[in-house]
Design an enzyme around this catalytic site. Sequence first.
Site, PDB file in Angstrom:
ATOM      1  CG  ASP A  16      -1.861   1.113   1.308  1.00 54.34           C
ATOM      2  OD1 ASP A  16      -2.859   1.039   0.576  1.00 54.34           O
ATOM      3  OD2 ASP A  16      -1.632   2.077   2.067  1.00 54.34           O
TER       4      ASP A  16
ATOM      5  CD  GLU B 118      14.952 -15.650   3.398  1.00 55.35           C
ATOM      6  OE1 GLU B 118      14.350 -16.375   4.241  1.00 55.35           O
ATOM      7  OE2 GLU B 118      15.501 -14.569   3.695  1.00 55.35           O
TER       8      GLU B 118
HETATM    9  C1  GLC Z   1      -4.161   3.177  -0.484  1.00 57.87           C
HETATM   10  C2  GLC Z   1      -5.397   2.318  -0.386  1.00 57.87           C
HETATM   11  C3  GLC Z   1      -6.521   3.157   0.114  1.00 57.87           C
HETATM   12  C4  GLC Z   1      -6.148   3.676   1.491  1.00 57.87           C
HETATM   13  C5  GLC Z   1      -4.818   4.418   1.465  1.00 57.87           C
HETATM   14  C6  GLC Z   1      -4.274   4.629   2.846  1.00 57.87           C
HETATM   15  O1  GLC Z   1      -4.281   4.172  -1.433  1.00 57.87           O
HETATM   16  O2  GLC Z   1      -5.678   1.729  -1.620  1.00 57.87           O
HETATM   17  O3  GLC Z   1      -7.730   2.457   0.173  1.00 57.87           O
HETATM   18  O4  GLC Z   1      -7.145   4.538   1.957  1.00 57.87           O
HETATM   19  O5  GLC Z   1      -3.835   3.709   0.771  1.00 57.87           O
HETATM   20  O6  GLC Z   1      -3.817   3.423   3.387  1.00 57.87           O
END
Ligand code: GLC
Length: 523
Positions: free
Chosen positions: A206, A248
């Site tokens: 993310d 790994e």
């Molecule tokens: C990313 C995710 C989103 C979230 C953001 C903060 O963009 O896809 O849904 O709100 O990160 O974690």
Amino acid sequence: MAAHTSDDWWRSAAIYQVYVRSFADGDGDGTGDLAGVRAKLPYLAELGVDALWFTPWYLSPLADGGYDVADYRAIDPAFGTMAEAEKLIVEARGLGIRTIVDIVPNHLSDQHPWFRAALAAGPGSPERELFHFRPGRGEHGELPPNAWPSQFAGETWTRVEDGEWYLHLFTPQQPDLNWAHPAVRREHEDVLRFWFERGVAGVRIDSAALLAKDPELPEFVEGTDRHPYIDRDELHDVYRSWRAVADEYGAVFVGEVWLPDSERFARYLRPDELHTAFNFTFLTCPWDAARLRASIDDTLAEHAPVGAPATWVLCNHDVTRTVTRYGRTDTGFDFAAKRFGTPTDLDLGTRRARAAALLSLALPGSVYLYQGEELGLPEADIPLDRIQDPMHFRSGGVDPGRDGCRVPLPWTAEPWATPWLPQPGDWARYAADRQGGDPSSMLALYRRALLLRRSQPGFGDGGLTWLEAPEGVLAFAREDGLCCVVNLAAEPVPLPAHRALLLASGPLADGLLPQDTAVWLRA
Ligand code: GLC
């Protein structure tokens, strides 16, 4: 070809994104859960996907739909238990489906033990060094340490009782971690191992380009070449060590990297860093032949030097659903342009989304589908008093937020529980049980397309050659004579010479390919 057993399955895979809370509800409480996913594994196998990407399923207060993680080593009780997750991973694998989990390294939940300890320990403590705590500016520290723009509109600093401020690029419930701290790096490598040990084949990262911050926390100045927190060079070192961990286990990464600069983007995909990253240029591209062709060319050109396969994405849990986006005057996607009441022609959007499905599934590389895309679900209008997404509130109410693409899926025309977000009144027509038996449905198109994609030569990883075509028409060849033609122009066009018509996204007109229709041919 999307092979199951080879090590490079990810170079060609069709990956299905599961937003657990809204996928399938096993216990009838209105919230999706792991029991629901397990019950739907046969559906996913029949659909023909190679892997599932689960948005965060960990313990979370759900201040941002689970992207506020309180414990990476626990499943949220609303979704189930760790034992169930382990069973799910094994059962899916038994059906040829791999599992990808979502790691959110930029921030934690404010309920995570680390942040609670940091609050309790006070200014100057080692616990606070794991985050970005700072005194404020101004005579009494009443002003935030800087004026960085948030990823979610609104402020990026929150003041705590003892007067210090902490940084959060997203909501105050998502304090940013300090990636210059070795304990932060150690912990995440441990978390990766934790999930790889449980048979997970990949990790979605993310906000992958936001982790590293300039330690001086300088103001952001428009036009400077180094941003204080986006795409900083020191990040690559983090991903190189993650890659060593993944290697790994033979596991792979897909990064959420929103960067306009192709060369900077490709750096994340060097052979010792991430395997793949989401293609947001394609996702945000308007339904226009020249723009799409340019986006495809740019994508392939930026991936080529690092040898990484491209990914193709039409939508996800953050953006407007495809049939809605393509049914509007502005068919691109931009967070800043998301507004209530935008006029939408869903029949038009659906025709285009069907054609776009064949386009994206024929392009070289891997492809992501977001749950409900295979049902042709539109973006739902959520009554104001039911909206939960913090993006809506932080925009001052002008942005409808992302709940409209997060409504629980309609499995049956007769709903059996009251979903946590209301389904629009006419959603029975999209129900999976209705579409299953209808050869003209979106579900039937996706099933057929994914079956061909995995059983016939020419799809997935590889090259692409553009074929000569009238203006407004995209036509390209893959290996083994596979061709894809998409007509975005007003006039129907003849099909190129072919031996077999494999699939069409809509009816042909007297043998001609009408507007907003795509075909797969074997030459
Ligand atoms: C990313 C995710 C989103 C979230 C953001 C903060 O963009 O896809 O849904 O709100 O990160 O974690």
